[in-house]
Design a protein around this motif. Structure first.
Motif, mmCIF file in Angstrom:
data_model
loop_
_atom_site.group_PDB
_atom_site.id
_atom_site.type_symbol
_atom_site.label_atom_id
_atom_site.label_comp_id
_atom_site.label_asym_id
_atom_site.label_seq_id
_atom_site.Cartn_x
_atom_site.Cartn_y
_atom_site.Cartn_z
ATOM 1 N N TYR A 166 -3.662 -11.610 11.652
ATOM 2 C CA TYR A 166 -2.271 -11.505 11.204
ATOM 3 C C TYR A 166 -2.173 -10.889 9.815
ATOM 4 O O TYR A 166 -1.146 -10.341 9.444
ATOM 5 C CB TYR A 166 -1.693 -12.925 11.210
ATOM 6 N N ASN A 167 -3.254 -10.944 9.058
ATOM 7 C CA ASN A 167 -3.270 -10.451 7.682
ATOM 8 C C ASN A 167 -4.450 -9.514 7.437
ATOM 9 O O ASN A 167 -5.347 -9.809 6.642
ATOM 10 C CB ASN A 167 -3.344 -11.633 6.707
ATOM 11 N N PRO A 168 -4.489 -8.360 8.103
ATOM 12 C CA PRO A 168 -5.653 -7.481 7.976
ATOM 13 C C PRO A 168 -5.801 -6.834 6.601
ATOM 14 O O PRO A 168 -6.862 -6.292 6.294
ATOM 15 C CB PRO A 168 -5.393 -6.415 9.049
ATOM 16 N N LEU A 194 -1.959 -1.477 1.881
ATOM 17 C CA LEU A 194 -2.828 -1.392 3.056
ATOM 18 C C LEU A 194 -2.081 -1.826 4.310
ATOM 19 O O LEU A 194 -2.253 -1.223 5.380
ATOM 20 C CB LEU A 194 -4.083 -2.248 2.853
ATOM 21 N N SER A 195 -1.239 -2.845 4.211
ATOM 22 C CA SER A 195 -0.423 -3.260 5.362
ATOM 23 C C SER A 195 0.424 -2.097 5.856
ATOM 24 O O SER A 195 0.500 -1.815 7.060
ATOM 25 C CB SER A 195 0.484 -4.434 4.984
ATOM 26 N N ARG A 196 1.069 -1.402 4.921
ATOM 27 C CA ARG A 196 1.916 -0.273 5.303
ATOM 28 C C ARG A 196 1.091 0.851 5.928
ATOM 29 O O ARG A 196 1.513 1.478 6.902
ATOM 30 C CB ARG A 196 2.689 0.238 4.089
ATOM 31 N N LYS A 233 -13.233 -2.716 8.677
ATOM 32 C CA LYS A 233 -12.306 -3.255 9.670
ATOM 33 C C LYS A 233 -11.916 -2.122 10.603
ATOM 34 O O LYS A 233 -11.651 -1.000 10.148
ATOM 35 C CB LYS A 233 -11.064 -3.850 8.998
ATOM 36 N N VAL A 234 -11.882 -2.408 11.899
ATOM 37 C CA VAL A 234 -11.568 -1.389 12.893
ATOM 38 C C VAL A 234 -10.244 -1.727 13.568
ATOM 39 O O VAL A 234 -10.014 -2.870 13.982
ATOM 40 C CB VAL A 234 -12.700 -1.274 13.931
ATOM 41 N N VAL A 235 -9.377 -0.728 13.675
ATOM 42 C CA VAL A 235 -8.083 -0.890 14.332
ATOM 43 C C VAL A 235 -8.299 -0.681 15.830
ATOM 44 O O VAL A 235 -8.741 0.391 16.260
ATOM 45 C CB VAL A 235 -7.063 0.125 13.782
ATOM 46 N N PRO A 283 -1.169 -3.529 13.864
ATOM 47 C CA PRO A 283 -2.089 -3.481 15.005
ATOM 48 C C PRO A 283 -3.170 -4.557 14.905
ATOM 49 O O PRO A 283 -3.401 -5.130 13.839
ATOM 50 C CB PRO A 283 -2.701 -2.082 14.885
ATOM 51 N N ILE A 284 -3.841 -4.805 16.015
ATOM 52 C CA ILE A 284 -5.001 -5.698 16.021
ATOM 53 C C ILE A 284 -6.142 -5.009 15.271
ATOM 54 O O ILE A 284 -6.519 -3.889 15.592
ATOM 55 C CB ILE A 284 -5.432 -6.026 17.457
ATOM 56 N N THR A 285 -6.650 -5.687 14.253
ATOM 57 C CA THR A 285 -7.720 -5.142 13.415
ATOM 58 C C THR A 285 -8.814 -6.195 13.304
ATOM 59 O O THR A 285 -8.534 -7.375 13.151
ATOM 60 C CB THR A 285 -7.176 -4.788 12.017
ATOM 61 N N TRP A 286 -10.052 -5.763 13.376
ATOM 62 C CA TRP A 286 -11.171 -6.710 13.385
ATOM 63 C C TRP A 286 -12.273 -6.234 12.448
ATOM 64 O O TRP A 286 -12.563 -5.053 12.374
ATOM 65 C CB TRP A 286 -11.731 -6.834 14.795
ATOM 66 N N GLY A 287 -12.899 -7.178 11.746
ATOM 67 C CA GLY A 287 -14.022 -6.843 10.891
ATOM 68 C C GLY A 287 -13.898 -7.491 9.532
ATOM 69 O O GLY A 287 -12.913 -8.172 9.232
ATOM 70 N N GLY A 288 -14.891 -7.290 8.685
ATOM 71 C CA GLY A 288 -14.880 -7.903 7.361
ATOM 72 C C GLY A 288 -14.808 -9.414 7.483
ATOM 73 O O GLY A 288 -15.508 -10.022 8.288
ATOM 74 N N THR A 289 -13.948 -10.051 6.698
ATOM 75 C CA THR A 289 -13.805 -11.500 6.785
ATOM 76 C C THR A 289 -12.953 -11.927 7.973
ATOM 77 O O THR A 289 -12.736 -13.116 8.184
ATOM 78 C CB THR A 289 -13.195 -12.079 5.497
ATOM 79 N N THR A 290 -12.458 -10.957 8.761
ATOM 80 C CA THR A 290 -11.724 -11.305 9.980
ATOM 81 C C THR A 290 -12.664 -11.850 11.041
ATOM 82 O O THR A 290 -12.264 -12.552 11.952
ATOM 83 C CB THR A 290 -10.987 -10.067 10.536
#
Length: 283
Positions: free
Chosen positions: A40-42, A106-108, A164-166, A175-182
Motif C-alpha cells: 500500500y506504501n511502495p 515517488l508515489s506520483r 522494487k518491481v512494478v 500499482p502492485i509493487t514488490w521488493g526492498g522492505t516490501t
C-alpha cells in the motif's frame, strides 16, 4: 460480591484476549496486513517493529515508515515515523495511515506508470539539465512488460538495481509493487503454498519474486475485504503473481549519467526521476 465481580471481569478480559490470540491469529495479522501495508506504501521503506497491545476488542502492530530517497543523501540513517495498524475483534482492519494520500514524488511517479505524463522526450530533456554525477531515485518504465529473465538481463546490462518491481500497469492509481522492505518478512512454514511455484530472484539480494508468490499463496478469500482497504484485491494480486511481469522498477542507487544511457534503451518507455541528491558516500 465485589471480589466475585472482579474475578468475572478479569476472566472475561483474559478470555477475550486469548480468543484474540487464538491459533496463529497474531502471526497471520502481520503476515497479511503487515505485508499489505507495505504494498500500500511502495514509496516508503517500511519495517514491522513490534506487536502492539492485544485487548478484548482489538490487536495491533507498529510499523516504521521512511520515505524512499536517492541513496547517499542527508537522510541516510533516518529511522522513520512509527504508525499503528489495528485489527478489530472480527478481523477488520482499522483506519490506515499514509497510502494513496501520502503524495510523495515517488508515489506520483508510480501512479504515472502507463500514462502519457513524463514522456520519454520530456524526461530526456530533464535528465540533460541535471549534473550527471548526482544520485537519483527513479522509476524506469518499460515499453512492454519484461519477464523475470529479461529484467535480470536488462539490469545487468545497465548495472542498475531493481529494488522494487512494478507488477501491473494501473494508470492513475497505485500499482502492485514488490521488493526492498516490501518483501514478506517470514519464510513459508511447512505446508504453506508457494514453494512449488518458485521463481528465481530477479536481482540478486535486492529482490526475490518467490516471496511474492508465497505470500499470495497464503491469502484466503475472506482476506479480500481487508485487502480492499489497502487498495488491493485478491484478483489483482493473483494475476500479478501468475503473470510475474515487470512493467517498471524503482532504483535509488542510479546516477543521472546512468539514467541518460538507460532512457535510450529501446526497451524503455520513459524514466521518471523522483529525487536527486549529492552522494555523500561516493567519490
Amino acid at each position: 460480591m465485589l471480589a466475585a465481580l472482579l474475578v468475572l471481569v478479569l476472566a472475561a478480559t483474559v478470555g477475550s484476549g486469548l480468543i484474540q490470540r487464538r491459533g496463529d491469529r497474531e502471526q497471520r495479522m502481520t503476515d497479511v496486513l503487515g505485508t499489505a501495508f507495505k504494498i500500500y506504501n511502495p514509496a516508503y521503506d517500511i519495517d514491522i517493529r513490534s506487536w502492539g497491545a492485544t485487548t478484548p476488542l482489538s490487536m495491533s502492530f507498529t510499523v516504521a515508515a521512511r520515505p524512499m530517497r536517492a541513496f547517499g543523501g542527508f537522510t541516510e540513517g533516518y529511522g522513520g515515523v512509527e504508525h499503528v495498524v489495528t485489527q478489530d475483534f472480527f478481523g477488520h482492519v482499522g483506519r490506515l495511515p499514509l497510502g494513496n494520500f501520502a503524495g510523495t514524488s515517488l508515489s506520483r511517479a508510480l501512479m504515472n506508470v502507463g500514462t502519457t505524463l513524463q514522456r520519454k522526450e520530456d524526461s530526456r530533456k530533464m535528465l540533460a539539465r541535471i549534473p550527471e554525477g548526482l544520485s537519483a531515485l527513479a522509476v524506469v518504465e518499460f515499453a512492454r512488460p519484461l519477464t523475470a529473465d529479461e529484467l535480470v538481463a536488462f539490469t545487468a546490462r545497465h548495472k542498475s538495481h531493481a529494488e522494487k518491481v512494478v507488477l501491473e500497469r494501473r494508470p492513475g492509481s497505485m500499482p502492485i509493487t514488490w521488493g526492498g522492505t516490501t518483501t514478506w518478512d517470514r519464510a513459508p512454514m511447512p505446508g504453506e503454498p508457494g514453494e512449488e511455484h518458485a521463481i528465481e530472484p530477479v536481482d540478486g539480494n535486492k529482490l526475490d519474486l518467490r516471496n511474492f508468490r508465497r505470500w499470495v499463496g497464503i491469502l484466503e478469500d475472506y482476506d479480500d475485504d481487508n485487502l480492499h482497504d489497502f487498495d488491493l484485491s485478491l484478483a489483482r494480486l493473483r494475476k500479478a503473481a501468475n503473470d510475474s511481469l515487470a512493467y517498471a522498477y524503482v532504483d535509488s542507487w542510479a546516477r543521472i549519467g546512468q539514467l541518460r544511457e538507460i532512457i535510450e534503451d529501446p526497451l524503455v518507455r520513459t524514466v521518471r526521476v523522483a529525487d536527486v541528491t549529492y552522494n555523500l558516500e561516493g567519490p
